[in-house]
Design an enzyme around this catalytic site. Structure first.
Site, PDB file in Angstrom:
ATOM      1  N   TYR A 171       0.828  -1.203   0.000  1.00 12.48           N
ATOM      2  CA  TYR A 171       0.000   0.000   0.000  1.00 12.48           C
ATOM      3  C   TYR A 171       0.864   1.257   0.000  1.00 12.48           C
ATOM      4  CZ  TYR A 171       1.225   0.486   4.933  1.00 12.48           C
ATOM      5  OH  TYR A 171       1.932   0.642   6.100  1.00 12.48           O
ATOM      6  N   ASP A 208       3.157   7.166   4.192  1.00  7.29           N
ATOM      7  CA  ASP A 208       3.477   5.762   4.460  1.00  7.29           C
ATOM      8  C   ASP A 208       3.453   4.983   3.151  1.00  7.29           C
ATOM      9  OD1 ASP A 208       4.123   3.464   5.816  1.00  7.29           O
ATOM     10  OD2 ASP A 208       2.171   3.186   6.766  1.00  7.29           O
ATOM     11  N   ILE A 259      -7.610   1.304  10.719  1.00 10.47           N
ATOM     12  CA  ILE A 259      -8.610   2.375  10.739  1.00 10.47           C
ATOM     13  C   ILE A 259      -9.905   1.908  10.072  1.00 10.47           C
ATOM     14  CG2 ILE A 259      -6.927   4.251  10.836  1.00 10.47           C
ATOM     15  CD1 ILE A 259      -7.271   4.622   7.824  1.00 10.47           C
ATOM     16  N   TYR A 268      -7.906   9.116  11.160  1.00 10.11           N
ATOM     17  CA  TYR A 268      -7.326   9.457  12.457  1.00 10.11           C
ATOM     18  C   TYR A 268      -7.944  10.695  13.081  1.00 10.11           C
ATOM     19  CZ  TYR A 268      -3.828   6.140  10.855  1.00 10.11           C
ATOM     20  OH  TYR A 268      -3.193   5.003  10.386  1.00 10.11           O
ATOM     21  N   PHE A 290      -5.471   6.143  -0.139  1.00  7.82           N
ATOM     22  CA  PHE A 290      -4.592   4.979  -0.191  1.00  7.82           C
ATOM     23  C   PHE A 290      -4.802   4.231  -1.503  1.00  7.82           C
ATOM     24  CE2 PHE A 290      -5.094   5.520   4.391  1.00  7.82           C
ATOM     25  CZ  PHE A 290      -3.837   5.227   4.905  1.00  7.82           C
TER      26      PHE A 290
END
Length: 322
Positions: free
Chosen positions: A245, A257, A274, A300, A314
């Site tokens: 990812y 990330d 999440i 978040y 993502f």
């Protein structure tokens, strides 16, 4: 496998230390330990979704990890390198009180790999060769409790009595099914899907997806869009996934990330991430590449986490599931 580990981990650690040696898989399950202690054990089968009735002479106490097939199933024998689906009832060996019951939930996965064979041969050898539908009894010796802090005899106080050991745990483990493990993919495999306009765009460079957020509006709801539609198993919320990812902030495209950059896919339970991932990946298929546009309340929140702030985007390649 979280629930399974919570129940079995103390037993597995003990079994690792018990001095057993790994042997070649046998056509039938191998018992170990003080199996005569199970002579009084009687089970009443209640199907796959309800724990069996259990009766045994109490107290049950063992000094070494003990395991045996106590009810033989009628299915195929479990083979090495398969994944066994199991349900567990954990009881207090002293009084028979229930400690844990996973039967009403989705069965847990137990991977009968060479790693398990090396680290816990007693467990491995008991399951390999057991037939689907069998119930195994695993008795785990109680641990000696740490004594409470007290003055030392040199202070003029009397020594405190030895702390009592925890009771033996009795686990009844039913083999619900067994199947060959599905190899983890190296990359997504399936049919390319053209996404609707208005979403962040995804290109690929040197085998890594790159996300362009220019012009993409803030989401009013979770977006979960296939870019490649895989042909593998359907993902359930209770599954553990292996994925590659990359994630960026929707506001400015900052990458926060990427497992691609680390050169190593990530593996995790879908219940442990999440909400945008849990909700957005459940129902997808192995082999898929999925674009997730996640509102901050499913990520978040207002505070963010590290560099991940606000609405997130993502690209997730689903490479394996168990």
């Amino acid at each position: 496998m979280r629930r399974l580990l919570a129940i079995l981990l103390p037993g597995l650690l003990l079994l690792t230390a018990c001095g057993g040696t790994a042997s070649q898989p046998e056509p039938t399950s191998q018992s170990a330990g003080e199996t005569a202690k199970f002579d009084s054990l009687k089970l009443t089968d209640n199907g796959d979704k309800k724990a069996p009735g259990v009766d045994f002479d109490k107290p049950l106490s063992v000094t070494e990890p003990t395991i045996k097939v106590v009810s033989q199933g009628s299915g195929d024998a479990v083979k090495a390198n398969q994944v066994a689906k199991i349900s567990i009832l954990a009881l207090n060996g002293t009084d028979g009180s229930q400690l844990e019951d996973t039967f009403p939930s989705e069965p847990e996965s137990l991977e009968l790999t060479d790693d398990l064979k090396t680290s816990s041969p007693v467990i491995y050898n008991a399951f390999v060769g057991a037939k689907v539908g069998s119930s195994l009894a695993l008795a785990v010796p109680g641990q000696q409790s740490a004594p409470s802090a007290s003055p030392s005899p040199s202070d003029g106080a009397s020594p405190s009595p030895s702390a009592a050991a925890d009771p033996t745990q009795l686990l009844i483990i039913k083999v619900i099914s067994a199947a060959d493990s599905t190899p983890v993919l190296d990359k997504p495999q399936g049919e390319t899907v053209t996404p609707p306009p208005g979403l962040p765009t995804v290109t690929e460079k040197d085998g890594k997806p790159e996300i362009n957020v220019a012009g993409a509006p803030a989401p009013t709801a979770l977006v979960s869009q296939d870019l490649i539609k895989g042909t593998g198993a359907t993902v359930k919320e209770s599954d553990t996934l292996t994925v590659n990812y990359v994630g960026v902030n929707l506001a400015d495209g900052t990458k926060f990330d990427s497992s691609f950059d680390r050169g190593q896919p990530a593996t995790f339970p879908l219940t442990g991430v999440i909400k945008g991932w849990t909700q957005g990946l459940a129902g997808k298929t192995v082999g898929s590449r999925v674009l997730l546009v996640i509102p901050k309340d499913l990520a978040y929140g207002d505070a963010g986490q590290g560099q991940a702030k606000g609405d997130l985007v993502f690209v997730v390649d689903i490479l394996g599931v168990k």
